[in-house]
Design a protein around this motif. Sequence first.
Motif, mmCIF file in Angstrom:
data_model
loop_
_atom_site.group_PDB
_atom_site.id
_atom_site.type_symbol
_atom_site.label_atom_id
_atom_site.label_comp_id
_atom_site.label_asym_id
_atom_site.label_seq_id
_atom_site.Cartn_x
_atom_site.Cartn_y
_atom_site.Cartn_z
ATOM 1 N N SER A 34 0.869 -1.246 -0.028
ATOM 2 C CA SER A 34 0.062 0.187 0.112
ATOM 3 C C SER A 34 0.840 1.291 0.017
ATOM 4 C CB SER A 34 -0.872 0.047 1.212
ATOM 5 O OG SER A 34 -0.118 -0.194 2.425
ATOM 6 N N HIS A 35 2.363 1.083 -0.297
ATOM 7 C CA HIS A 35 2.995 2.207 -0.209
ATOM 8 C C HIS A 35 2.551 3.230 -1.330
ATOM 9 C CE1 HIS A 35 6.686 4.606 0.255
ATOM 10 N NE2 HIS A 35 6.877 4.425 -1.189
ATOM 11 N N SER A 36 2.649 4.506 -1.037
ATOM 12 C CA SER A 36 2.187 5.397 -1.856
ATOM 13 C C SER A 36 3.247 6.031 -2.777
ATOM 14 C CB SER A 36 1.231 6.637 -1.067
ATOM 15 O OG SER A 36 0.928 7.648 -1.930
ATOM 16 N N TYR A 37 3.181 6.119 -4.035
ATOM 17 C CA TYR A 37 4.302 6.369 -4.738
ATOM 18 C C TYR A 37 3.785 7.659 -5.521
ATOM 19 C CZ TYR A 37 6.677 2.028 -4.445
ATOM 20 O OH TYR A 37 7.247 0.781 -3.714
ATOM 21 N N GLN A 38 4.650 8.609 -5.637
ATOM 22 C CA GLN A 38 4.229 9.836 -6.449
ATOM 23 C C GLN A 38 4.248 9.648 -7.918
ATOM 24 O OE1 GLN A 38 6.673 13.428 -5.380
ATOM 25 N NE2 GLN A 38 7.205 12.569 -3.128
ATOM 26 N N ARG A 39 5.053 8.640 -8.359
ATOM 27 C CA ARG A 39 5.429 8.181 -9.535
ATOM 28 C C ARG A 39 5.642 6.884 -9.765
ATOM 29 N NH1 ARG A 39 6.398 13.091 -12.874
ATOM 30 N NH2 ARG A 39 4.274 13.150 -12.349
ATOM 31 N N ILE A 40 5.021 6.130 -10.450
ATOM 32 C CA ILE A 40 5.288 4.615 -11.011
ATOM 33 C C ILE A 40 5.537 4.624 -12.439
ATOM 34 C CG2 ILE A 40 4.521 2.129 -11.266
ATOM 35 C CD1 ILE A 40 2.913 2.872 -8.634
ATOM 36 N N ILE A 41 6.727 4.239 -13.008
ATOM 37 C CA ILE A 41 7.026 4.053 -14.283
ATOM 38 C C ILE A 41 7.464 2.557 -14.611
ATOM 39 C CG2 ILE A 41 8.676 4.626 -16.095
ATOM 40 C CD1 ILE A 41 9.061 7.554 -15.051
ATOM 41 N N PHE A 42 6.515 2.255 -15.579
ATOM 42 C CA PHE A 42 6.404 0.952 -15.779
ATOM 43 C C PHE A 42 7.176 0.735 -17.242
ATOM 44 C CE2 PHE A 42 4.982 -2.912 -17.867
ATOM 45 C CZ PHE A 42 5.337 -3.970 -17.061
ATOM 46 N N ILE A 43 8.299 -0.082 -17.337
ATOM 47 C CA ILE A 43 8.987 -0.186 -18.822
ATOM 48 C C ILE A 43 8.561 -1.255 -19.503
ATOM 49 C CG2 ILE A 43 10.993 -0.431 -19.831
ATOM 50 C CD1 ILE A 43 10.814 2.184 -18.394
ATOM 51 N N SER A 44 7.934 -1.059 -20.689
ATOM 52 C CA SER A 44 7.138 -1.880 -21.602
ATOM 53 C C SER A 44 7.786 -1.888 -22.878
ATOM 54 C CB SER A 44 5.546 -1.652 -21.799
ATOM 55 O OG SER A 44 4.884 -2.765 -22.550
ATOM 56 N N THR A 45 7.258 -2.313 -23.861
ATOM 57 C CA THR A 45 7.690 -2.593 -25.238
ATOM 58 C C THR A 45 7.037 -2.069 -26.528
ATOM 59 O OG1 THR A 45 8.695 -4.004 -26.816
ATOM 60 C CG2 THR A 45 7.512 -4.832 -25.105
ATOM 61 N N SER A 46 7.461 -1.644 -27.513
ATOM 62 C CA SER A 46 6.484 -1.321 -28.623
ATOM 63 C C SER A 46 6.000 -2.715 -29.296
ATOM 64 C CB SER A 46 7.281 -0.702 -29.753
ATOM 65 O OG SER A 46 8.332 -1.211 -30.074
ATOM 66 N N GLY A 47 6.140 -3.654 -28.737
ATOM 67 C CA GLY A 47 5.732 -5.079 -29.110
ATOM 68 C C GLY A 47 4.111 -5.147 -29.075
ATOM 69 N N VAL A 48 3.589 -4.221 -28.466
ATOM 70 C CA VAL A 48 2.035 -4.235 -28.381
ATOM 71 C C VAL A 48 1.523 -3.657 -29.357
ATOM 72 C CG1 VAL A 48 2.269 -3.996 -25.608
ATOM 73 C CG2 VAL A 48 2.027 -1.836 -27.166
ATOM 74 N N TYR A 49 2.167 -3.232 -30.521
ATOM 75 C CA TYR A 49 1.438 -2.958 -31.902
ATOM 76 C C TYR A 49 1.829 -3.703 -32.827
ATOM 77 C CZ TYR A 49 2.060 1.784 -29.206
ATOM 78 O OH TYR A 49 2.243 2.711 -28.135
ATOM 79 N N PRO A 50 0.651 -3.766 -33.573
ATOM 80 C CA PRO A 50 0.394 -5.038 -34.728
ATOM 81 C C PRO A 50 1.237 -4.221 -35.839
ATOM 82 C CG PRO A 50 -1.516 -4.088 -34.401
ATOM 83 C CD PRO A 50 -0.818 -3.573 -33.281
ATOM 84 N N ALA A 51 1.801 -5.152 -36.726
ATOM 85 C CA ALA A 51 2.258 -4.326 -38.254
ATOM 86 C C ALA A 51 0.933 -3.859 -38.785
ATOM 87 C CB ALA A 51 2.977 -5.582 -38.937
ATOM 88 N N GLY A 52 1.196 -2.742 -39.456
ATOM 89 C CA GLY A 52 0.147 -2.028 -40.138
ATOM 90 C C GLY A 52 -1.076 -1.683 -39.244
ATOM 91 N N GLY A 53 -0.684 -1.736 -38.014
ATOM 92 C CA GLY A 53 -1.957 -1.191 -36.998
ATOM 93 C C GLY A 53 -2.024 0.171 -36.538
ATOM 94 N N ASP A 54 -1.379 1.171 -37.271
ATOM 95 C CA ASP A 54 -1.491 2.411 -37.030
ATOM 96 C C ASP A 54 -2.668 3.108 -37.320
ATOM 97 O OD1 ASP A 54 0.152 2.137 -39.282
ATOM 98 O OD2 ASP A 54 0.053 4.362 -39.485
ATOM 99 N N SER A 55 -3.399 3.738 -36.587
ATOM 100 C CA SER A 55 -4.565 4.562 -37.037
ATOM 101 C C SER A 55 -4.652 5.817 -37.759
ATOM 102 C CB SER A 55 -5.498 4.896 -35.585
ATOM 103 O OG SER A 55 -4.772 5.666 -35.154
ATOM 104 N N SER A 56 -3.380 6.344 -37.922
ATOM 105 C CA SER A 56 -3.206 7.580 -38.544
ATOM 106 C C SER A 56 -2.450 7.339 -39.877
ATOM 107 C CB SER A 56 -2.112 8.592 -37.619
ATOM 108 O OG SER A 56 -0.971 8.117 -37.574
#
Length: 282
Positions: free
Chosen positions: A107-129
């Motif tokens: 239950s420790h209260s953090y002013q900021r939590i930074i979670f390092i992830s990866t661009s592997g969450v994006y599929p090829a050709g999956g950009d909306s713009s």
Amino acid sequence: MITSVAVVGCGWFGLPLAKALVSQGLKVTGSKRSPQEAEALSADGIDGFGLDLEQLSDSDPLCNKDCEAITRGLACDAIVINIPPGLRRGDNGYLDRLKRLKALMGSHSYQRIIFISTSGVYPAGGDSSGSGCVESDAKAHSPASETLLAAEALFSNKNSIVVRFAGLIGPKRHPGRFLAGREDVPGGNLAVNLVHLDDCVAAVISLLKAEGPLSPVYNLCAPRHPTKAEFYQRAATQLGLTPPSFIEGPLEQDKRVDGGLISRELNYRYKFTDPLAMLSHC
């Protein structure tokens, strides 16, 4: 105001980050799986603690001889969670390790939590713009991406930020060896999405120091995207290795990661905007 930071995972990225934070006058704690390696962190001004999330009990993760040191090490103003998923190696214990860490954070209260992830969450050709994958384009398009998104969700709260790294290169990680000597490599015309270690460290520090509301997710990726063939042939040549050869095959869906949000919101300037320029700094 953040005056202390816990870096969970002082490896290839986490250790340079921790050292940089120490150099800026912050109190820094850092974890290593081995207690001996954790003790060695003191030479760099880091208060190290041993943390092997594979060895902890799911039912009572605090029930171990080092619980006091772990609890003290995690109790900082901010925390950076940098635990490699290992999904390409068939590692299926990633989420379990993160759940144990979350239990240790309690239950420790953090002013900021930074979670390092990866661009592997994006599929090829999956950009909306059509100009590149932005943070809202993430989707579960494979078992690995489903796991990555579930990991990000574990630490989601009003003070948390997910940082999705593109492919990582830098000291001791020169890409010239990745494909050297290989023949008939497919996908030579596809874009590469890379970010240098120096930008990973500088951008995360910017997020730790930033005041006011921030976006929940930021990509980190160099703005320029040379082709796979151009990049890996030059990388191999720079090391004096045989460059790979590429073939033209069926058209593949491209993927370009847009790392511009952090620049627009925090005025962050990438040190390396072009992966080709990164090669001399690996």
